[in-house]
Write an enzyme that holds these catalytic residues in place. Structure first.
Site, short mmCIF file in Angstrom:
data_model
loop_
_atom_site.label_atom_id
_atom_site.label_comp_id
_atom_site.label_asym_id
_atom_site.label_seq_id
_atom_site.Cartn_x
_atom_site.Cartn_y
_atom_site.Cartn_z
CB SER A 146 -0.78 0.04 1.24
OG SER A 146 -1.35 1.26 1.50
CE1 TYR A 159 -3.86 -2.64 5.23
CE2 TYR A 159 -3.17 -0.44 4.49
CZ TYR A 159 -3.73 -1.50 4.34
OH TYR A 159 -4.12 -1.88 2.97
CE LYS A 163 -1.51 -4.15 2.90
NZ LYS A 163 -1.62 -5.33 2.02
P1 NAP Z 1 -11.45 -6.21 0.86
O1 NAP Z 1 -12.48 -5.79 -0.23
O2 NAP Z 1 -11.70 -6.08 2.43
O3 NAP Z 1 -11.03 -8.01 0.88
C1 NAP Z 1 -10.32 -8.58 1.40
C2 NAP Z 1 -10.17 -10.12 0.83
O4 NAP Z 1 -9.15 -10.60 1.63
C3 NAP Z 1 -11.35 -10.91 0.76
O5 NAP Z 1 -11.47 -11.60 -0.24
C4 NAP Z 1 -11.17 -11.71 2.16
O6 NAP Z 1 -11.61 -12.84 2.25
C5 NAP Z 1 -9.74 -11.90 2.15
N1 NAP Z 1 -9.27 -12.37 3.52
C6 NAP Z 1 -9.52 -11.66 4.65
N2 NAP Z 1 -8.76 -12.36 5.74
C7 NAP Z 1 -8.28 -13.51 5.22
C8 NAP Z 1 -7.57 -14.34 5.66
N3 NAP Z 1 -7.21 -14.64 7.07
N4 NAP Z 1 -7.29 -15.45 4.80
C9 NAP Z 1 -7.49 -15.47 3.38
N5 NAP Z 1 -8.30 -14.30 2.94
C10 NAP Z 1 -8.67 -13.43 3.85
O7 NAP Z 1 -10.04 -5.78 0.61
P2 NAP Z 1 -9.30 -5.09 -0.73
O8 NAP Z 1 -9.65 -3.40 -0.54
O9 NAP Z 1 -9.76 -5.53 -1.67
O10 NAP Z 1 -7.57 -5.31 -0.37
C11 NAP Z 1 -6.96 -6.17 -0.84
C12 NAP Z 1 -5.64 -5.84 -0.56
O11 NAP Z 1 -5.23 -4.32 -1.17
C13 NAP Z 1 -5.19 -5.82 0.77
O12 NAP Z 1 -4.17 -6.57 1.11
C14 NAP Z 1 -5.13 -4.37 1.07
O13 NAP Z 1 -4.41 -4.24 2.38
C15 NAP Z 1 -4.67 -3.85 -0.21
N6 NAP Z 1 -4.88 -2.38 -0.53
C16 NAP Z 1 -6.16 -2.04 -0.54
C17 NAP Z 1 -6.35 -0.59 -0.83
C18 NAP Z 1 -7.83 0.12 -0.72
O14 NAP Z 1 -8.18 1.15 -1.31
N7 NAP Z 1 -8.80 -0.86 -0.93
C19 NAP Z 1 -5.13 0.32 -0.68
C20 NAP Z 1 -4.01 -0.26 -0.75
C21 NAP Z 1 -3.97 -1.53 -0.57
P3 NAP Z 1 -13.47 -13.16 2.62
O15 NAP Z 1 -14.18 -12.39 1.80
O16 NAP Z 1 -13.54 -14.65 2.67
O17 NAP Z 1 -13.47 -12.50 3.89
#
Ligand code: NAP
Length: 250
Positions: A146, A159, A163
């Site tokens: 991130s 977090y 990261k």
């Molecule tokens: P999200 O919509 O909250 O989805 C999270 C995903 O991770 C879901 O598929 C969830 O599965 C899975 N997960 C959670 N706990 C888990 C575990 N213990 N084992 C396996 N899978 C697990 O998140 P997102 O926004 O798409 O983020 C995805 C990645 O991008 C993350 O690493 C996040 O830190 C990074 N990121 C996001 C943003 C942003 O703006 N959204 C920005 C920078 C980085 P379930 O559905 O089964 O719970």
């Protein structure tokens, strides 16, 4: 391999692929011709919907439930993939959570759960796939970090530390694996529309983004597809590719 299916014959494991960015990555790699393993923790219906979307477009996919912070479940998942598909070419370490709070009041459990999943989970999955990839002398590992790893963020000590750790892990693993044909890179999204950012106050965020908008999960998935592609990204390793609308320029 045709140019429309650059990952044909390849197997990709995407962690946290039931929702958000992971879902978009799974769809993108499936459209590029890879067989996709859709990992999830609890959203089995959503994971099956991702599998159905990939197969409906003529691709191949299956789901696998595993908590990526659990060593036994991770090892069993990778073993199952290797038994079923006979190979594993791409690992995308995407699963992640937030447990935000100001440091002074942050509970140790909230610190630990974010470190366990967002950092140790990347270590566990990478270690689990490393033997097969190093033996094959080929592989792509792409870690979703991130921009807050680079700039910090109030309320996200756990977090941003996890990261930032992922970036160090990416570079160390890249150096260890380079001579064996396995690349390790990170993608650092800025603010992306997803469940994770749904509750955030958007006004100050948009003011800090030169492009003036949040990114889409598909825009992150495009960067992952590029890093997984051969030969386009074959000579890129140990890098952090920011997908952030110009938010952090360094
Ligand atoms: P999200 O919509 O909250 O989805 C999270 C995903 O991770 C879901 O598929 C969830 O599965 C899975 N997960 C959670 N706990 C888990 C575990 N213990 N084992 C396996 N899978 C697990 O998140 P997102 O926004 O798409 O983020 C995805 C990645 O991008 C993350 O690493 C996040 O830190 C990074 N990121 C996001 C943003 C942003 O703006 N959204 C920005 C920078 C980085 P379930 O559905 O089964 O719970």
């Amino acid at each position: 391999m045709s140019s429309s299916a650059p990952l044909a014959g390849h197997v990709a494991l995407v962690t946290g692929a039931s929702r958000g960015i992971g879902r978009a990555i799974a769809l993108e790699l499936g459209a590029a011709g890879a067989q996709v393993v859709v990992n999830y923790a609890s959203s089995s219906e959503a994971a099956e919907a991702v599998v159905a979307a990939i197969t409906a477009s003529g691709g191949q996919a299956w789901s696998h439930r595993a908590n990526v912070a659990d060593e036994g479940e991770v090892d069993a998942m990778v073993k199952a993939v290797l038994e079923k598909a006979g190979r594993l070419d791409v690992l995308v370490n995407n699963a992640g959570i937030t447990r935000d709070g100001l440091l002074m009041r942050m509970k140790t459990a909230d610190w630990q759960s974010v470190i366990d999943l967002n950092l140790t989970g990347v270590f566990l999955c990478t270690r689990a796939v490393s033997r097969a990839m190093l033996k094959a002398r080929s592989g792509r590992i792409i870690n979703i970090t991130s921009v807050v790893a680079l700039m910090g963020n109030p309320g996200q000590a756990n977090y941003s530390a996890a990261k930032a750790g992922v970036i160090g892990l990416t570079r160390s693993n890249a150096a260890e694996f380079a001579a064996r044909g396995v690349t390790v890179n990170a993608v650092a999204p800025g603010f992306i529309e997803s469940d994770m950012t749904a509750e955030l106050d958007k006004e100050p965020i948009l003011a800090a983004i030169p492009m003036g908008r949040m990114g889409s999960a598909a825009e992150v998935a495009g960067a992952v597809r590029f890093l997984a592609a051969d030969p386009a990204a074959a000579y890129i390793t140990g890098q952090v590719l920011q997908v952030d609308g110009g938010m952090v320029m360094r």
